[in-house]
Design an enzyme around this catalytic site. Structure first.
Site, PDB file in Angstrom:
ATOM      1  N   GLY A 131       0.861  -1.183   0.000  1.00 34.42           N
ATOM      2  CA  GLY A 131       0.000   0.000   0.000  1.00 34.42           C
ATOM      3  C   GLY A 131       0.890   1.224   0.000  1.00 34.42           C
ATOM      4  O   GLY A 131       1.387   1.644  -1.057  1.00 34.42           O
ATOM      5  N   GLU A 362      -4.305   7.629  -3.154  1.00 30.60           N
ATOM      6  CA  GLU A 362      -3.174   8.389  -3.734  1.00 30.60           C
ATOM      7  C   GLU A 362      -2.204   8.874  -2.658  1.00 30.60           C
ATOM      8  O   GLU A 362      -1.671   9.980  -2.731  1.00 30.60           O
ATOM      9  CB  GLU A 362      -3.678   9.522  -4.633  1.00 30.60           C
TER      10      GLU A 362
HETATM   11  N1  COS Z   1       9.714  12.238  -8.133  1.00 31.67           N
HETATM   12  C1  COS Z   1      10.788  11.628  -8.674  1.00 31.67           C
HETATM   13  N2  COS Z   1      11.517  10.691  -8.014  1.00 31.67           N
HETATM   14  C2  COS Z   1      11.138  10.387  -6.753  1.00 31.67           C
HETATM   15  C3  COS Z   1      10.037  10.993  -6.133  1.00 31.67           C
HETATM   16  C4  COS Z   1       9.321  11.959  -6.865  1.00 31.67           C
HETATM   17  N3  COS Z   1       8.274  12.565  -6.332  1.00 31.67           N
HETATM   18  N4  COS Z   1       9.907  10.467  -4.890  1.00 31.67           N
HETATM   19  C5  COS Z   1      10.882   9.579  -4.730  1.00 31.67           C
HETATM   20  N5  COS Z   1      11.644   9.527  -5.861  1.00 31.67           N
HETATM   21  C6  COS Z   1      12.825   8.712  -6.097  1.00 31.67           C
HETATM   22  C7  COS Z   1      13.920   9.040  -5.088  1.00 31.67           C
HETATM   23  O1  COS Z   1      14.715  10.108  -5.557  1.00 31.67           O
HETATM   24  C8  COS Z   1      14.687   7.748  -5.025  1.00 31.67           C
HETATM   25  O2  COS Z   1      15.525   7.696  -6.163  1.00 31.67           O
HETATM   26  P1  COS Z   1      16.936   6.892  -6.166  1.00 31.67           P
HETATM   27  O3  COS Z   1      16.580   5.454  -6.060  1.00 31.67           O
HETATM   28  O4  COS Z   1      17.556   7.259  -7.472  1.00 31.67           O
HETATM   29  O5  COS Z   1      17.696   7.386  -4.962  1.00 31.67           O
HETATM   30  C9  COS Z   1      13.615   6.695  -5.203  1.00 31.67           C
HETATM   31  O6  COS Z   1      12.514   7.344  -5.854  1.00 31.67           O
HETATM   32  C10 COS Z   1      13.131   6.112  -3.893  1.00 31.67           C
HETATM   33  O7  COS Z   1      12.673   7.175  -3.067  1.00 31.67           O
HETATM   34  P2  COS Z   1      12.439   7.018  -1.510  1.00 31.67           P
HETATM   35  O8  COS Z   1      13.687   6.485  -0.870  1.00 31.67           O
HETATM   36  O9  COS Z   1      11.904   8.307  -1.000  1.00 31.67           O
HETATM   37  O10 COS Z   1      11.331   5.857  -1.472  1.00 31.67           O
HETATM   38  P3  COS Z   1      10.527   5.190  -0.298  1.00 31.67           P
HETATM   39  O11 COS Z   1      10.505   3.726  -0.526  1.00 31.67           O
HETATM   40  O12 COS Z   1      11.033   5.674   1.032  1.00 31.67           O
HETATM   41  O13 COS Z   1       9.029   5.695  -0.572  1.00 31.67           O
HETATM   42  C11 COS Z   1       7.153   7.126  -0.361  1.00 31.67           C
HETATM   43  C12 COS Z   1       8.659   7.001  -0.559  1.00 31.67           C
HETATM   44  C13 COS Z   1       6.715   6.516   0.963  1.00 31.67           C
HETATM   45  C14 COS Z   1       6.873   8.607  -0.370  1.00 31.67           C
HETATM   46  C15 COS Z   1       6.411   6.439  -1.532  1.00 31.67           C
HETATM   47  O14 COS Z   1       6.591   5.052  -1.486  1.00 31.67           O
HETATM   48  C16 COS Z   1       4.943   6.741  -1.586  1.00 31.67           C
HETATM   49  O15 COS Z   1       4.532   7.793  -2.078  1.00 31.67           O
HETATM   50  N6  COS Z   1       4.112   5.820  -1.102  1.00 31.67           N
HETATM   51  C17 COS Z   1       2.669   5.969  -1.199  1.00 31.67           C
HETATM   52  C18 COS Z   1       2.198   5.321  -2.424  1.00 31.67           C
HETATM   53  C19 COS Z   1       0.795   5.720  -2.743  1.00 31.67           C
HETATM   54  O16 COS Z   1       0.490   6.885  -2.872  1.00 31.67           O
HETATM   55  N7  COS Z   1      -0.042   4.709  -2.871  1.00 31.67           N
HETATM   56  C20 COS Z   1      -1.402   4.946  -3.214  1.00 31.67           C
HETATM   57  C21 COS Z   1      -1.719   4.155  -4.424  1.00 31.67           C
HETATM   58  S1  COS Z   1      -1.954   5.079  -5.815  1.00 31.67           S
HETATM   59  S2  COS Z   1      -3.897   5.266  -5.844  1.00 31.67           S
END
Ligand code: COS
Length: 390
Positions: A131, A362
């Site tokens: 999720g 989202e």
């Molecule tokens: N735009 C571009 N790149 C992004 C980004 C963004 N907004 N957010 C993260 N990244 C990139 C990071 O730069 C990182 O890149 P590198 O691997 O090159 O270092 C990579 O993605 C991983 O980022 P991060 O370490 O922040 O990832 P996490 O696993 O900690 O996850 C969250 C970050 C929790 C913010 C993310 O998993 C998330 O948004 N989860 C919720 C998902 C969601 O909204 N689900 C609902 C379903 S859709 S209806």
């Protein structure tokens, strides 16, 4: 100088959407909610008047509208009925990874499908074990010859029962965490199975389904962007779509506030309309501030995109604040109605149920706070340009 004046075109778009919400959505919204009825007729009409797929560039048959216009539409849909609004807007979520990562042929084919007929597409990211933690996904895509073969299942998929194609995220390298996820466009006819429609607390006019892939084969060119770069594509997509969700939340809050204002002027207690009591006035005042502030955050997040700038922080500010505000405003609207607010003959309990999903889908409000905290404590390059196409 900061200028919040909409262009004539944006004003016309908002008026069209408001008119549509007033005439086509509002009159049936509570009935659709009751039976959890799929609003196919409204989908057809919204498509006909050009209120769907608004971001599709003109070369693929769309209107190529800006993000702010999209948010103006989503606020009005949210005001009319956010369940119907979600059904009408979900194509935007599904199409963004295609716009960002699809080849010319893929864009022409799959975006064309949406603009030529009132067809639907779904964004399939979430799984039972994945999720908030996207990297926990178990769906796999394996390259066999010139095909990708998908296996696994996805849950909470908006429009999942009705979609003609899906943007699907799958593991292409099981041991690489977020660096092992790829995105694909998967036509329904490739063999996507719709397993179950969910029975929900709110947004009952929208369709939320579980879908699965059992050796579903798609051509190699249906990979979106680069292999193992799907996580970033998902994050870039959510940066672009969260302002629209926030706009819908503003619409829900605005609707609840309007109902509370009208009711407070009619309902008499202690010899005066309850609007005369400061206890009610202060609730209404807080509702009004939350609606205004939420809208400004939405407009900022959308305007950054329209300027080609990265909006991750602004997008999460807007989504977090507008979603939490919608929950607070609708809860207070029920409070203004008193005991009647708890009864289905009155309009506000539906809005309170509908608002709840805004804090969940989202990205939950907690995930938005996580993004805000990270972007505030360790800011990434704020000016990193958004992709030219979306
Ligand atoms: N735009 C571009 N790149 C992004 C980004 C963004 N907004 N957010 C993260 N990244 C990139 C990071 O730069 C990182 O890149 P590198 O691997 O090159 O270092 C990579 O993605 C991983 O980022 P991060 O370490 O922040 O990832 P996490 O696993 O900690 O996850 C969250 C970050 C929790 C913010 C993310 O998993 C998330 O948004 N989860 C919720 C998902 C969601 O909204 N689900 C609902 C379903 S859709 S209806």
């Amino acid at each position: 100088m900061v200028d919040f004046t909409l262009t004539d075109e944006q004003k016309d778009t908002r008026e069209l959407a408001h008119d549509f919400a007033t005439k086509e959505i509002r009159p049936v919204a509570w009935e659709l909610d009751k039976e959890s009825t799929w609003p196919q007729e409204i989908v057809n009409k919204a498509w006909e008047v050009g209120l769907m797929n608004t971001h599709v560039p003109e070369e693929y048959g769309g209107a190529g509208l800006d993000y702010l216009s999209g948010c103006l539409i989503e606020e009005e849909f949210g005001w009319g009925c956010s369940g119907v609004g979600t059904s009408l807007s979900a194509n935007g979520l599904a199409m963004t990874p295609v716009l960002l990562g699809g080849s010319e042929e893929i864009k022409k084919h799959y975006l064309g499908m949406l603009t030529e007929e009132p067809k639907l597409a779904s964004f399939a990211l979430t799984e039972p074990e994945a999720g908030s933690d996207v990297s926990g996904m178990r769906t796999t895509a394996t390259k066999i010859g010139d095909k990708w073969v998908l296996n696994g299942s996805k849950c909470f998929i908006t429009n999942g029962s009705h979609a003609d194609w899906y943007t699907v995220y799958a593991k292409t390298d099981k041991d690489a965490g977020h660096k092992g996820i790829s995105a694909f466009v998967v036509p329904r006819e490739a063999g996507v199975t719709v397993d179950k429609k969910e029975d929900k607390l709110g947004q009952r006019a929208s369709n939320t389904a579980t879908i699965s892939f059992n050796d579903v084969e798609i051509p190699a060119d249906h990979l979106l962007g680069e292999e193992n770069h799907g996580f970033k594509l998902a994050m870039q997509t959510l940066d672009r779509t969260r302002p629209g969700v926030a706009a819908a939340a503003v619409g829900i809050a605005r609707a609840a506030m309007e109902f509370a204002v009208d009711y407070s002027k009619e309902r008499v207690q202690f010899g005066v309309p309850i609007a005369m009591h400061q206890a009610i006035q202060f609730m209404i005042a807080d509702m009004a501030t939350k609606v205004e502030a939420g809208r400004l955050l939405v407009w900022q997040a959308a305007s950054l995109l329209d300027q080609g700038k990265r909006n991750t922080l602004a997008s999460s500010h807007a989504k977090r604040f507008a979603a939490d505000s919608a929950m607070e405003v609708t809860t207070d609207a029920v409070q203004v109605y008193g005991g009647y607010g708890f009864i289905k003959d009155y309009p506000v309990e539906k809005l309170m149920r509908d608002a709840k999903i805004m804090q969940l889908y989202e990205g939950t409000s907690q995930i938005q706070r996580l993004v805000i905290a990270r972007e505030t404590l360790m800011p990434r390059k704020a000016q990193e340009p958004a992709a030219a196409t979306a």
